[in-house]
Motif scaffolding. Structure first.
Motif, short mmCIF file in Angstrom:
data_model
loop_
_atom_site.label_atom_id
_atom_site.label_comp_id
_atom_site.label_asym_id
_atom_site.label_seq_id
_atom_site.Cartn_x
_atom_site.Cartn_y
_atom_site.Cartn_z
N PHE A 126 -15.27 -20.84 28.25
CA PHE A 126 -14.53 -21.82 27.48
C PHE A 126 -15.39 -22.42 26.37
O PHE A 126 -14.96 -22.56 25.23
N THR A 145 -15.26 -17.06 35.05
CA THR A 145 -16.24 -18.10 34.79
C THR A 145 -16.29 -19.04 35.98
O THR A 145 -15.59 -18.87 36.97
N LYS A 195 -12.32 -26.75 33.91
CA LYS A 195 -12.14 -25.30 33.89
C LYS A 195 -11.02 -24.89 34.84
O LYS A 195 -10.20 -24.03 34.52
N VAL A 222 -11.37 -18.76 37.51
CA VAL A 222 -12.42 -19.77 37.66
C VAL A 222 -12.86 -19.82 39.13
O VAL A 222 -12.03 -19.95 40.03
N ARG A 243 -7.59 -25.14 33.44
CA ARG A 243 -7.22 -24.15 32.42
C ARG A 243 -7.08 -22.74 32.99
O ARG A 243 -6.72 -21.81 32.27
N TYR A 258 -14.53 -21.91 41.86
CA TYR A 258 -14.64 -23.36 42.00
C TYR A 258 -15.33 -23.75 43.30
O TYR A 258 -15.06 -23.17 44.36
#
Length: 217
Positions: free
Chosen positions: A119, A7, A168, A132, A171, A134
């Protein structure tokens, strides 16, 4: 089988990372593509969306105009929740079915669940890894304006409608910094893929040992 969630945020470069992982050998399940299939003209989800939002969100051919729909839902959290309640259940069901099909056909696969709202949609549970992608918010805004020809205000509204990337990242089990070059991003993604592939191979070896023990007994 090893299953990882992938994600990021809008315009963070998640699709680029997904393509790298797929080229490396991962089995990719693209939740955004599933969602587009679920809302094709004439489907139950399409009819529900049309009933709630009206015909102003349709393009000339009768399909949903994603930009018009996005302008509505990204400016109104309640409308965004309505859309998610229509689409998310079907995405979760189809994702689970495709995951099981891969499990049956390629039991030692590395599977990447490419889910923009991993999420938010409650799909981050019981996964082997959470990846993730980023970038800092200013870069998201810059890329989103260039990609979708939005105003700065429109770009910021779309970004702020999602869970902040900082949350995010907190996590994640793996973070890919996509603020550099494509080659730097590719190198990070391949390093993660090698870790996941090693874990899949380890599980395969354990199953083989367990199978011999059962057979021997």
């Amino acid at each position: 089988m090893v299953v990882a969630g992938l994600t990021g945020g809008i315009a963070s470069g998640k699709s680029t990372v997904a393509a790298v992982l797929a080229a490396a050998g991962a089995q990719l399940i693209d939740a955004d593509r599933i969602a587009r299939e679920l809302v094709r003209q004439g489907t139950p989800a399409y009819q529900q969306i049309l009933a709630h939002f009206g015909r102003s969100i349709l393009g000339s051919g009768g399909e949903l105009d994603r930009r018009r729909l996005g302008a509505l839902v990204f400016s109104d959290p309640q409308e965004k929740r309505v859309l998610e309640e229509i689409v998310h259940p079907g995405v979760r069901t189809e994702t689970a079915q495709r995951l099981e099909a891969i499990r049956q056909a390629v039991p030692d696969a590395v599977v990447i669940l490419d889910v923009p709202l991993l999420f938010e949609a409650g799909m981050a549970h019981d996964l082997d890894a959470l990846i993730v992608v980023y970038v800092p918010e200013w870069l998201q805004i810059e890329r989103l304006i260039a990609r979708d020809h939005l105003t700065p205000a429109e770009a910021l509204a779309r970004i702020r409608a999602q869970m902040p990337l900082e949350q995010k990242r907190a996590r994640a089990t793996h973070v890919i910094d996509n603020s550099g070059t494509i080659e730097q991003t590719r190198s990070q993604a391949l390093a993660i893929y090698r870790q996941l592939a090693a874990k899949a191979a380890e599980r395969k070896a354990h199953r083989a040992i367990d199978g011999k023990k059962i057979h021997g007994s």
